[in-house]
Write a protein that holds these residues in place. Structure first.
Motif, PDB file in Angstrom:
ATOM      1  N   GLY A  98      -7.293  -0.845  -9.637  1.00 52.71           N
ATOM      2  CA  GLY A  98      -7.053  -2.275  -9.795  1.00 52.71           C
ATOM      3  C   GLY A  98      -5.686  -2.643 -10.322  1.00 52.71           C
ATOM      4  O   GLY A  98      -5.405  -3.823 -10.529  1.00 52.71           O
ATOM      5  N   LEU A  99      -4.823  -1.663 -10.536  1.00 51.18           N
ATOM      6  CA  LEU A  99      -3.470  -1.915 -11.012  1.00 51.18           C
ATOM      7  C   LEU A  99      -2.476  -1.608  -9.895  1.00 51.18           C
ATOM      8  O   LEU A  99      -2.636  -0.623  -9.168  1.00 51.18           O
ATOM      9  N   ALA A 100      -1.448  -2.433  -9.764  1.00 43.64           N
ATOM     10  CA  ALA A 100      -0.342  -2.166  -8.844  1.00 43.64           C
ATOM     11  C   ALA A 100       0.759  -1.452  -9.611  1.00 43.64           C
ATOM     12  O   ALA A 100       1.134  -1.882 -10.709  1.00 43.64           O
ATOM     13  N   LEU A 101       1.277  -0.348  -9.051  1.00 38.40           N
ATOM     14  CA  LEU A 101       2.245   0.483  -9.761  1.00 38.40           C
ATOM     15  C   LEU A 101       3.468   0.762  -8.914  1.00 38.40           C
ATOM     16  O   LEU A 101       3.419   0.754  -7.685  1.00 38.40           O
ATOM     17  N   ALA A 102       4.566   1.022  -9.607  1.00 40.94           N
ATOM     18  CA  ALA A 102       5.797   1.509  -8.986  1.00 40.94           C
ATOM     19  C   ALA A 102       6.644   2.133 -10.078  1.00 40.94           C
ATOM     20  O   ALA A 102       6.571   1.739 -11.250  1.00 40.94           O
ATOM     21  N   ALA A 103       7.447   3.118  -9.703  1.00 35.60           N
ATOM     22  CA  ALA A 103       8.316   3.794 -10.659  1.00 35.60           C
ATOM     23  C   ALA A 103       9.535   4.321  -9.924  1.00 35.60           C
ATOM     24  O   ALA A 103       9.525   4.486  -8.700  1.00 35.60           O
TER      25      ALA A 103
END
Length: 355
Positions: A98-103
């Motif tokens: 349920g979380l949107a991530l980017a790194a």
């Protein structure tokens, strides 16, 4: 086995020398023609010009052969660095529980795609757990500590029910790495003073756990605090910091900070100190808070790309330290309060009659 390794090494050396085979052959022919052919020893300007052209061609061929070999070695080294980058700082999934991530990371070492910054995110039965850290120094010498901390986190995050237990596992993994480095760099073994003393190596670290209800559990080991982006960009309060790993032993009773929340639609930005300490030619620091203030509702991947581009523009492409960003947006839907069932509704009072 030894014979196989020897054959492989011989084959590798032959591949490196292959670009020089043709120029060397031409050179041998030119020398033989110069000193073995009577025609080449005749006086006169035309013959001297012809001889010069022959030797110039041979020299140019050798230079091009060496250049081609170096270009192949550089391409091979870049491929190895890219594979190392994928193994150490593997791309995060676009969505996680349920979380949107980017790194993303920017390395301060010229020609290197890896450095001393680390990050990871994993979904566990206890919530989504995040880590971001910064090893003292940057570039290849810091990779050993990055490997030790990330490898330990990827296991401990699933095994330890408490975030304090994860941090203690990371500390033990780093201690083992430093002991091994100290043995390898000891003057009695290396024959000289160590170039990068392991005793001076430490890691600043930020551990974050995002519960299903958005509650945050945070442990900070001397690392810059994250930003929370909602209606405005604000530095998130995370309590008193612990010492960086490798400097002092962790205290016996580790109490995480649990007063913060990440509501649906809000974004959490974790970063290393290279983002806020980057300077331009005039010595002015990069305004990370101002860059994040203009990012309400921005997708995590777009935010990482934009901040990296602004950092490179601010510094003119000359970073003094590695920079890592880990962005998490809470895309979970807030469930509205449900009305009570009809059978459980309280009866309305009867209206009073007035005569």
């Amino acid at each position: 086995m030894i014979r196989t390794r020897s054959l492989l090494a011989d084959g590798s050396r032959l591949r490196r020398l292959a670009p020089l085979a043709l120029p060397t052959t031409w050179g041998a022919v030119a020398v033989a023609w110069k000193y073995g052919c009577p025609l080449a020893r005749q006086p006169g300007l035309p013959m001297r010009i012809a001889t010069s052209v022959v030797f110039l061609t041979v020299g140019l061929g050798m230079v091009l052969g060496v250049r081609h070999g170096l270009a192949r070695e550089l391409a091979r080294a870049r491929a190895v660095a890219a594979a190392t980058q994928q193994a150490l700082l593997r791309p995060l999934p676009a969505r996680l529980d349920g979380l949107a991530l980017a790194a993303g990371q920017l390395s301060a070492s010229r020609g290197a795609s890896v450095g001393g910054d680390l990050y990871e995110a994993v979904a566990t039965p206890y919530g989504v757990r995040l880590v971001i850290g910064d090893v003292r120094g940057h570039g290849l010498p810091a990779l050993g500590a990055v490997v030790a901390v990330l490898g330990s986190f990827r296991e401990a995050a699933h095994d330890e029910p408490e975030l304090a237990g994860v941090l203690q596992r990371l500390e033990r993994a780093l201690e083992r790495h430093l002991r091994e480095r100290a043995r390898e760099e000891h003057p009695a073994r290396a024959g000289a003073e160590p170039e990068h003393p392991a005793a001076e190596e430490f890691v600043t670290l930020l551990l974050v756990e995002v519960r299903p209800d958005g509650r945050l559990t945070v442990l900070n080991c001397g690392h810059p605090g994250p930003y929370r982006l909602g209606k405005r960009a604000e530095r998130l309060a995370i309590g008193d910091p612990l010492p960086p790993l490798g400097v002092l032993p962790l205290p016996a009773g580790i109490v995480p900070y649990t007063a913060a929340r990440l509501l649906p639609g809000e974004t959490l930005v974790l970063h290393t100190d290279g983002a806020e300490e980057a300077r331009d030619r005039r010595g002015r620091f990069f305004a990370l808070d101002a860059a994040l203030a203009g990012a309400p509702g921005e997708a995590p991947a777009a935010l990482v790309r934009r901040v990296h581009a602004e950092l490179l523009h601010h510094t003119g492409g000359r970073l003094a330290d590695d920079v890592a960003l880990l962005v998490v947006r809470n895309d979970r839907v807030r469930v509205p309060a449900q009305p009570a069932e009809p059978g459980l509704r309280r009866p309305r009072p009867a209206p009073s009659s007035h005569r």
